[in-house]
Design a protein around this motif. Structure first.
Motif, PDB file in Angstrom:
ATOM      1  N   HIS A  78       0.838  -1.207   0.000  1.00 31.77           N
ATOM      2  CA  HIS A  78       0.000   0.000   0.000  1.00 31.77           C
ATOM      3  C   HIS A  78       0.871   1.254   0.000  1.00 31.77           C
ATOM      4  O   HIS A  78       0.596   2.206  -0.733  1.00 31.77           O
ATOM      5  CB  HIS A  78      -0.938  -0.011   1.208  1.00 31.77           C
ATOM      6  CG  HIS A  78      -1.804   1.204   1.288  1.00 31.77           C
ATOM      7  ND1 HIS A  78      -2.841   1.433   0.408  1.00 31.77           N
ATOM      8  CD2 HIS A  78      -1.766   2.274   2.116  1.00 31.77           C
ATOM      9  CE1 HIS A  78      -3.405   2.591   0.706  1.00 31.77           C
ATOM     10  NE2 HIS A  78      -2.773   3.119   1.725  1.00 31.77           N
ATOM     11  N   TYR A  79       1.930   1.250   0.809  1.00 36.80           N
ATOM     12  CA  TYR A  79       2.829   2.411   0.863  1.00 36.80           C
ATOM     13  C   TYR A  79       3.487   2.648  -0.500  1.00 36.80           C
ATOM     14  O   TYR A  79       3.528   3.778  -0.992  1.00 36.80           O
ATOM     15  CB  TYR A  79       3.893   2.202   1.940  1.00 36.80           C
ATOM     16  CG  TYR A  79       4.947   3.276   1.934  1.00 36.80           C
ATOM     17  CD1 TYR A  79       4.685   4.527   2.486  1.00 36.80           C
ATOM     18  CD2 TYR A  79       6.193   3.056   1.362  1.00 36.80           C
ATOM     19  CE1 TYR A  79       5.629   5.538   2.464  1.00 36.80           C
ATOM     20  CE2 TYR A  79       7.148   4.055   1.330  1.00 36.80           C
ATOM     21  CZ  TYR A  79       6.863   5.288   1.881  1.00 36.80           C
ATOM     22  OH  TYR A  79       7.814   6.274   1.843  1.00 36.80           O
ATOM     23  N   LEU A  81       2.453   1.604  -3.484  1.00 34.26           N
ATOM     24  CA  LEU A  81       1.451   2.013  -4.468  1.00 34.26           C
ATOM     25  C   LEU A  81       1.091   3.484  -4.309  1.00 34.26           C
ATOM     26  O   LEU A  81       0.993   4.216  -5.297  1.00 34.26           O
ATOM     27  CB  LEU A  81       0.188   1.158  -4.341  1.00 34.26           C
ATOM     28  CG  LEU A  81       0.160  -0.137  -5.127  1.00 34.26           C
ATOM     29  CD1 LEU A  81      -1.085  -0.946  -4.781  1.00 34.26           C
ATOM     30  CD2 LEU A  81       0.241   0.102  -6.610  1.00 34.26           C
ATOM     31  N   GLN A  82       0.894   3.917  -3.077  1.00 33.44           N
ATOM     32  CA  GLN A  82       0.531   5.314  -2.837  1.00 33.44           C
ATOM     33  C   GLN A  82       1.662   6.251  -3.270  1.00 33.44           C
ATOM     34  O   GLN A  82       1.421   7.271  -3.920  1.00 33.44           O
ATOM     35  CB  GLN A  82       0.185   5.541  -1.356  1.00 33.44           C
ATOM     36  CG  GLN A  82      -0.371   6.914  -1.079  1.00 33.44           C
ATOM     37  CD  GLN A  82      -1.648   7.192  -1.854  1.00 33.44           C
ATOM     38  OE1 GLN A  82      -2.553   6.381  -1.893  1.00 33.44           O
ATOM     39  NE2 GLN A  82      -1.723   8.347  -2.483  1.00 33.44           N
ATOM     40  N   SER A  83       2.893   5.892  -2.937  1.00 31.85           N
ATOM     41  CA  SER A  83       4.041   6.712  -3.336  1.00 31.85           C
ATOM     42  C   SER A  83       4.172   6.751  -4.859  1.00 31.85           C
ATOM     43  O   SER A  83       4.437   7.807  -5.436  1.00 31.85           O
ATOM     44  CB  SER A  83       5.330   6.158  -2.724  1.00 31.85           C
ATOM     45  OG  SER A  83       5.264   6.202  -1.318  1.00 31.85           O
ATOM     46  N   ARG A  84       3.985   5.613  -5.489  1.00 33.51           N
ATOM     47  CA  ARG A  84       4.067   5.559  -6.946  1.00 33.51           C
ATOM     48  C   ARG A  84       2.979   6.420  -7.579  1.00 33.51           C
ATOM     49  O   ARG A  84       3.234   7.165  -8.524  1.00 33.51           O
ATOM     50  CB  ARG A  84       3.942   4.116  -7.435  1.00 33.51           C
ATOM     51  CG  ARG A  84       4.068   4.001  -8.945  1.00 33.51           C
ATOM     52  CD  ARG A  84       3.721   2.613  -9.431  1.00 33.51           C
ATOM     53  NE  ARG A  84       3.896   2.550 -10.860  1.00 33.51           N
ATOM     54  CZ  ARG A  84       4.890   1.920 -11.477  1.00 33.51           C
ATOM     55  NH1 ARG A  84       5.797   1.275 -10.785  1.00 33.51           N
ATOM     56  NH2 ARG A  84       4.969   1.931 -12.791  1.00 33.51           N
ATOM     57  N   HIS A  85       1.749   6.320  -7.055  1.00 35.49           N
ATOM     58  CA  HIS A  85       0.646   7.126  -7.594  1.00 35.49           C
ATOM     59  C   HIS A  85       0.946   8.616  -7.472  1.00 35.49           C
ATOM     60  O   HIS A  85       0.675   9.384  -8.397  1.00 35.49           O
ATOM     61  CB  HIS A  85      -0.661   6.797  -6.874  1.00 35.49           C
ATOM     62  CG  HIS A  85      -1.176   5.418  -7.161  1.00 35.49           C
ATOM     63  ND1 HIS A  85      -1.996   4.746  -6.307  1.00 35.49           N
ATOM     64  CD2 HIS A  85      -0.982   4.581  -8.207  1.00 35.49           C
ATOM     65  CE1 HIS A  85      -2.297   3.558  -6.809  1.00 35.49           C
ATOM     66  NE2 HIS A  85      -1.679   3.437  -7.955  1.00 35.49           N
ATOM     67  N   ASP A  86       1.507   9.011  -6.324  1.00 38.44           N
ATOM     68  CA  ASP A  86       1.846  10.426  -6.125  1.00 38.44           C
ATOM     69  C   ASP A  86       2.884  10.892  -7.140  1.00 38.44           C
ATOM     70  O   ASP A  86       2.744  11.959  -7.742  1.00 38.44           O
ATOM     71  CB  ASP A  86       2.350  10.663  -4.702  1.00 38.44           C
ATOM     72  CG  ASP A  86       1.258  10.478  -3.652  1.00 38.44           C
ATOM     73  OD1 ASP A  86       0.059  10.470  -4.017  1.00 38.44           O
ATOM     74  OD2 ASP A  86       1.610  10.320  -2.461  1.00 38.44           O
ATOM     75  N   TYR A 153       9.897   1.303  -7.055  1.00 40.12           N
ATOM     76  CA  TYR A 153       8.846   0.655  -6.262  1.00 40.12           C
ATOM     77  C   TYR A 153       8.618  -0.759  -6.801  1.00 40.12           C
ATOM     78  O   TYR A 153       7.645  -1.023  -7.498  1.00 40.12           O
ATOM     79  CB  TYR A 153       7.546   1.467  -6.321  1.00 40.12           C
ATOM     80  CG  TYR A 153       7.724   2.884  -5.853  1.00 40.12           C
ATOM     81  CD1 TYR A 153       7.969   3.183  -4.519  1.00 40.12           C
ATOM     82  CD2 TYR A 153       7.666   3.939  -6.756  1.00 40.12           C
ATOM     83  CE1 TYR A 153       8.144   4.486  -4.086  1.00 40.12           C
ATOM     84  CE2 TYR A 153       7.838   5.250  -6.334  1.00 40.12           C
ATOM     85  CZ  TYR A 153       8.073   5.508  -5.002  1.00 40.12           C
ATOM     86  OH  TYR A 153       8.245   6.799  -4.584  1.00 40.12           O
ATOM     87  N   THR A 156       5.277  -2.853  -6.938  1.00 37.57           N
ATOM     88  CA  THR A 156       4.191  -2.422  -7.815  1.00 37.57           C
ATOM     89  C   THR A 156       4.428  -2.814  -9.273  1.00 37.57           C
ATOM     90  O   THR A 156       3.542  -2.631 -10.102  1.00 37.57           O
ATOM     91  CB  THR A 156       4.023  -0.891  -7.744  1.00 37.57           C
ATOM     92  OG1 THR A 156       5.184  -0.262  -8.291  1.00 37.57           O
ATOM     93  CG2 THR A 156       3.807  -0.412  -6.323  1.00 37.57           C
ATOM     94  N   GLU A 165      -5.006   5.384  -9.584  1.00 38.20           N
ATOM     95  CA  GLU A 165      -5.318   5.528  -8.175  1.00 38.20           C
ATOM     96  C   GLU A 165      -6.784   5.194  -7.991  1.00 38.20           C
ATOM     97  O   GLU A 165      -7.652   5.697  -8.702  1.00 38.20           O
ATOM     98  CB  GLU A 165      -5.049   6.961  -7.707  1.00 38.20           C
ATOM     99  CG  GLU A 165      -5.000   7.086  -6.216  1.00 38.20           C
ATOM    100  CD  GLU A 165      -4.364   8.406  -5.791  1.00 38.20           C
ATOM    101  OE1 GLU A 165      -4.135   8.565  -4.592  1.00 38.20           O
ATOM    102  OE2 GLU A 165      -4.128   9.269  -6.642  1.00 38.20           O
ATOM    103  N   ASP A 166      -7.060   4.283  -7.041  1.00 41.46           N
ATOM    104  CA  ASP A 166      -8.458   3.922  -6.793  1.00 41.46           C
ATOM    105  C   ASP A 166      -9.212   5.097  -6.240  1.00 41.46           C
ATOM    106  O   ASP A 166      -8.741   5.817  -5.376  1.00 41.46           O
ATOM    107  CB  ASP A 166      -8.541   2.748  -5.807  1.00 41.46           C
ATOM    108  CG  ASP A 166      -8.011   1.471  -6.421  1.00 41.46           C
ATOM    109  OD1 ASP A 166      -8.085   1.328  -7.651  1.00 41.46           O
ATOM    110  OD2 ASP A 166      -7.530   0.606  -5.651  1.00 41.46           O
TER     111      ASP A 166
END
Length: 167
Positions: A78-79, A81-86, A153, A156, A165-166
């Motif tokens: 989750h961390y 994925l969130q960093s990658r999305h940002d 990452y 991912t 991003e969901d």
């Protein structure tokens, strides 16, 4: 030895060990060890789960001994994925800003052209730029951005939702 469902999930998706290994970016020997019940790192479990399209907890039979490891794997994924999305969103914004600046500068050049032929040529290039924006953006993402984000990452890399991003 750990009871897991990796072989069952792999077969249900009609994948060979080689195909799963390639899709999850691990070796065939790693897949063989996992299916035999050997222990694996959180990173490896996340890669295999991503390639199978399931959460890490679905790789295992109901086992309380694995719950802590699974929770840590989910948190790490989750961390990342969130960093990658940002970072992906930042790249998209930078691309859009650069494109707008180029188009505006191109539009300003119209004021300096007093020849009808050159005005027509500049207009065609300006409109053509709009049509090339989406394919160029996809190419940049595919060839430049995704490989760098996959390396940064790794959990991912095999996920199909890595650049979305969901909501």
């Amino acid at each position: 030895m750990v009871n897991n469902r990796i072989k069952q999930l792999r077969l249900s998706k009609n994948l060979s060990q080689e195909q799963l290994a390639e899709k999850s970016k691990v070796s065939v020997r790693t897949i063989q060890r996992l299916e035999a019940g050997n222990e694996a790192s959180i990173e490896t479990l996340n890669l295999v789960a991503g390639a199978l399209g399931v959460p890490v907890k679905e790789l295992f039979d109901d086992s309380t001994a694995q719950e802590n490891k699974i929770q840590n794997a989910e948190e790490k994924l989750h961390y990342q994925l969130q960093s990658r999305h940002d970072e992906f969103k930042t790249v998209q914004h930078l691309y859009s800003a650069a494109y707008i600046i180029v188009v505006l500068l191109w539009g300003v050049c119209f004021n300096f052209v007093h020849n009808d032929i050159w005005s027509a040529v500049m207009g065609v290039f300006w409109i053509g730029g709009w049509m090339l924006m989406a394919p160029l953006k996809k190419l940049i993402i595919l060839k430049c951005v995704d490989p760098k984000l996959d390396a940064k990452y790794p959990l991912t890399a095999s996920r199909i939702d890595k650049d979305r991003e969901d909501k």
